[in-house]
Design a protein around this motif. Structure first.
Motif, short mmCIF file in Angstrom:
data_model
loop_
_atom_site.label_atom_id
_atom_site.label_comp_id
_atom_site.label_asym_id
_atom_site.label_seq_id
_atom_site.Cartn_x
_atom_site.Cartn_y
_atom_site.Cartn_z
N GLU A 126 0.75 -1.14 -0.03
CA GLU A 126 -0.04 0.15 0.18
C GLU A 126 0.91 1.15 -0.04
OE1 GLU A 126 -2.45 -0.48 3.44
OE2 GLU A 126 -3.69 -1.91 2.47
N GLY A 127 1.79 1.38 -0.83
CA GLY A 127 2.65 2.50 -1.14
C GLY A 127 3.76 2.83 -0.15
N ARG A 128 3.88 1.80 0.85
CA ARG A 128 5.17 2.07 1.56
C ARG A 128 6.55 1.77 1.27
NH1 ARG A 128 5.11 -1.51 5.52
NH2 ARG A 128 3.45 -2.61 4.97
N LEU A 129 6.49 1.31 -0.07
CA LEU A 129 7.71 0.93 -0.68
C LEU A 129 8.08 1.76 -1.86
CD1 LEU A 129 10.33 -1.06 -1.19
CD2 LEU A 129 8.83 -2.37 -2.70
N ARG A 130 9.31 2.34 -1.99
CA ARG A 130 9.75 3.29 -3.00
C ARG A 130 10.98 2.63 -3.83
NH1 ARG A 130 11.94 7.75 -0.48
NH2 ARG A 130 13.99 7.62 -1.02
N ILE A 131 10.86 2.55 -5.05
CA ILE A 131 11.65 1.75 -5.85
C ILE A 131 12.64 2.58 -6.66
CG2 ILE A 131 12.00 -0.09 -7.61
CD1 ILE A 131 9.25 -0.94 -6.64
N GLU A 132 13.84 2.38 -6.33
CA GLU A 132 14.85 3.36 -7.35
C GLU A 132 15.75 2.37 -8.10
OE1 GLU A 132 16.83 6.10 -4.81
OE2 GLU A 132 15.13 6.71 -3.89
N LYS A 149 16.94 0.09 -3.83
CA LYS A 149 17.86 0.58 -4.77
C LYS A 149 18.54 -0.55 -5.69
CE LYS A 149 18.63 5.00 -2.10
NZ LYS A 149 19.78 5.88 -1.80
N VAL A 150 18.45 -0.46 -6.93
CA VAL A 150 19.10 -1.27 -7.94
C VAL A 150 19.89 -0.32 -8.80
CG1 VAL A 150 18.95 -3.19 -9.48
CG2 VAL A 150 16.93 -3.04 -7.63
N SER A 151 21.32 -0.75 -8.57
CA SER A 151 22.30 0.14 -9.45
C SER A 151 23.25 -1.04 -9.93
CB SER A 151 22.89 1.25 -8.60
OG SER A 151 23.31 0.55 -7.47
N ILE A 152 24.13 -0.45 -10.78
CA ILE A 152 25.57 -1.02 -11.41
C ILE A 152 26.85 -0.35 -10.87
CG2 ILE A 152 26.24 -1.86 -13.46
CD1 ILE A 152 24.00 -2.85 -14.35
N LEU A 153 27.61 -1.07 -10.34
CA LEU A 153 28.95 -0.47 -10.04
C LEU A 153 29.98 -1.29 -10.85
CD1 LEU A 153 30.87 1.37 -8.49
CD2 LEU A 153 30.65 -0.32 -6.67
N GLU A 154 30.73 -0.34 -11.61
CA GLU A 154 32.00 -1.21 -12.41
C GLU A 154 33.08 -1.11 -11.81
OE1 GLU A 154 33.98 -0.69 -16.89
OE2 GLU A 154 32.36 0.71 -16.41
N GLU A 155 33.82 -2.35 -11.58
CA GLU A 155 35.09 -2.40 -11.32
C GLU A 155 36.10 -2.89 -11.93
OE1 GLU A 155 34.92 -4.37 -7.42
OE2 GLU A 155 33.93 -2.63 -6.34
N ASP A 215 18.71 -2.03 0.46
CA ASP A 215 17.56 -1.64 1.09
C ASP A 215 17.90 -1.03 2.40
OD1 ASP A 215 17.22 -3.61 3.42
OD2 ASP A 215 17.81 -5.04 1.82
N ASN A 216 16.78 -0.29 2.98
CA ASN A 216 17.00 0.43 4.24
C ASN A 216 16.39 -0.26 5.25
OD1 ASN A 216 14.38 1.07 3.43
ND2 ASN A 216 14.42 3.13 4.24
N GLY A 217 16.20 -1.69 4.93
CA GLY A 217 15.37 -2.31 6.07
C GLY A 217 15.91 -2.67 7.47
N LYS A 218 15.73 -3.70 8.15
CA LYS A 218 15.88 -4.11 9.52
C LYS A 218 17.54 -4.25 9.63
CE LYS A 218 13.26 -7.13 10.21
NZ LYS A 218 12.62 -8.17 11.14
N GLY A 219 18.19 -4.78 8.66
CA GLY A 219 19.35 -5.32 8.58
C GLY A 219 19.64 -6.72 9.34
#
Length: 593
Positions: free
Chosen positions: A452-458, A497-503, A513-517
């Motif tokens: 119900e809208g409590r998740l923001r996707i980047e 958040k989903v991103s790509i990091l090139e090494e 994510d910014n969840g409980k960890g």
């Protein structure tokens, strides 16, 4: 036949035979050449010594003949009688008898004299030797006569002749020499004296220098006249070296002959020995024949050795080849037992171990195949036809759309797409990152409606990485774990958040994510479970990530897979490590798919 020639046995045999034969040939040639040089040096030295000894012998002969010739030319009584002219027959007869007695006394003083001939300038001839002298009337035209007249008082060696030079009755071989007779009172020549002796001393001296039956020996004066045996022809002066300015001994060896010359101690005369190579190389020919026989025997021995050595190497290899052919047709029970060189023994032992290992692996594959078929059978028995599920969900979507319930219709449509994507799944199948993100979009659409809208996707991914190929269902399990275990029970706004990091050489797909960890203990347990076999105690989260981690390492290598970082209350970050494709690989893989 061609295959037999290319076999290792024939190749080794020819190699060993060629090497040993080449060595034997080279050693034989070197030995022969060295022996030839040494032999010719010895022959040359021997010939040189013989010529030097013969020169000394000729010096003695010369002195004896010179003394003999002077006994007449210095006889004053003989000179007086030759010069005396008398018209009385009795006086002339007495004078002639006196001259004859003088010649007879000298004739009988030596055993080697054949004849003595005194010829005056007036044409008178006195002979002593043969009782029946018949003088050649043409003697004044002969070359020997002119030589004696031009001798200026010195003794002239004329040479060896088959018969007398002036007496036609004397047909035995003679050695001729002579000199002018001088009137010392008036200092003028009054005639010549010709001596003919037995040629045996001279011929024996010449034969002493000969090295073979074809050798030729000469006495040569300063003006190029030759004294030789009657059967030897005079040599060609153009073929002889110049001896005028030479030392006392000259040795010249050519391809055809050996020439040795020694200067006599009197009057500049030379003793020449000319020996052709056919006389020099008699012993060398025998040695060459002996070397050929020895070389042939050694080649036969080398052939036998090469055959034995090549067989000791090739026979064990042939046994290995026979067993390999048995392995090709599926017979893994045979073992090779050989005793050969260390390297071949190691090869055979390795082959036996390999065959045993292959047999063990085949048994394992058989057991694994049986287990896999059983699993597939159970899966087929419990499988529901996926097309029935797709059609049912599509029918529900159209019914909701007709009733105007768009949100519920979108939910059903996303669920249908997810089922369709996941049902067409095979082991190690690859898709593009774009296709994977589309599947993730359907899943996040369902999750967003449920939360119900409590998740923001980047999602922040560069367009150039969308065609990268990766295993199907790679990102989905990571996002699902992030939502289920980190964001779903969160009492605040969740961010995914989903991103790509090139090494360096590595492409990291980062899900954050910014969840409980998780605390350190739980994180360590999760990281360790990635490399452990799947068990019931691992938990559902561990099983999903563990399977993904193993799939990635199986496809790309041990240096790829999942890297997990987490802090309590701050969230979790999972990096999916993939190899960066080479330039141009995207387009090729895309067109192939």
């Amino acid at each position: 036949m061609r295959n037999s020639f290319h076999s290792i046995h024939h190749r080794l045999f020819l190699l060993f035979l060629f090497c040993m034969s080449s060595i034997l040939l080279i050693v034989s040639l070197l030995y022969y050449n060295r022996t030839t040089v040494q032999f010719h040096e010895k022959i040359s030295d021997l010939s040189q010594k013989n010529v030097a000894q013969t020169a000394d012998l000729f010096s003695l002969l010369y002195k004896g003949y010179d003394s003999l010739s002077k006994s007449l030319s210095n006889n004053f009584e003989l000179i007086r009688l030759i010069n005396e002219t008398s018209t009385e027959p009795a006086v002339a007869y007495i004078n002639e008898q006196t001259i004859t007695n003088i010649l007879g006394a000298i004739f009988y003083s030596r055993d080697d004299l054949v004849g003595i001939h005194v010829i005056t300038d007036k044409g008178k001839i006195y002979n002593y030797g043969n009782y029946m002298n018949v003088v050649d009337p043409e003697y004044m035209k002969e070359d020997w006569y002119h030589q004696l007249q031009a001798s200026s008082g010195k003794m002239v060696w004329l040479g060896v002749y088959e018969h007398s030079l002036i007496d036609k009755v004397e047909d035995s071989p003679v050695f001729a020499f002579g000199r002018q007779i001088y009137d010392l009172n008036e200092h003028k020549p009054i005639g010549i004296v010709l001596y003919e002796t037995n040629p045996k001393p001279v011929l024996d001296a010449l034969d002493n220098v000969k090295l073979g039956e074809h050798s030729q020996v000469y006495l040569m004066s300063q003006d190029g006249r030759f004294v030789s045996s009657a059967e030897d022809q005079e040599p060609d002066l153009t073929q002889l070296p110049s001896l005028q300015n030479s030392q006392n001994v000259v040795v010249e060896q050519t391809a055809n002959r050996l020439l040795v010359a020694s200067k006599l101690s009197f009057s500049g005369w030379w003793v020449l020995s000319i020996t052709p190579n056919r006389d020099l190389n008699v012993e060398l020919v025998e040695m060459k024949r002996y070397l050929f026989i020895v070389f042939s025997i050694l080649v036969l021995v080398s052939t036998l050795i090469a055959s034995i050595v090549s067989r000791t190497i090739s026979l064990p290899l042939k046994k290995v080849i026979r067993e390999m052919k048995q392995v090709e047709i599926g017979n893994f029970r045979g073992m090779v037992n050989v005793s050969s060189y260390q390297e071949i023994n190691i090869l055979v032992a390795s082959f036996n171990r390999m065959v045993r290992r292959i047999e063990e692996l085949i048994e394992r594959v058989k057991l694994s195949s049986v287990s896999e078929k059983n699993a597939e059978l159970h899966a087929l028995q419990s499988q529901v036809n996926p097309h029935f599920l797709y059609n049912t969900l599509d029918m529900i979507y159209w019914m909701l759309d007709e009733e105007g319930n768009e949100q519920l219709g979108e939910l059903v449509l996303s669920l249908s797409s997810m089922f369709r994507y996941s049902s067409h799944w095979e082991v190690d199948v690859e898709v593009t990152l774009r296709e994977e993100l589309e599947q993730i979009g359907h899943y996040l659409n369902i999750i967003s409606i449920r939360l119900e809208g409590r998740l923001r996707i980047e999602i922040n991914i560069d367009e150039r990485w969308l065609e990268v190929r990766l295993p199907k269902m790679t990102v989905q399990p990571v996002i699902e774990n992030a939502v289920k275990h980190g964001l779903e029970s969160l009492d605040r706004q969740g961010i995914l958040k989903v991103s790509i990091l090139e090494e360096t050489g590595v492409l990291n797909i980062v899900v954050q994510d910014n969840g409980k960890g998780m605390d350190a203990e739980k994180l360590n347990a999760l990281v360790e479970s990635l490399d452990r076999p799947t068990t019931k105690e691992n938990g559902k989260m561990g099983i999903g990530l563990q399977n993904l981690h193993r799939r990635l390492q199986h496809m790309f290598g041990e240096s790829y897979g999942l890297v997990i970082r987490s802090l309590p209350g701050e969230g979790t970050e999972v990096a999916i490590m993939l190899p960066i494709p080479q330039e141009g690989e995207h387009s090729r893989e895309h067109s192939h798919s």
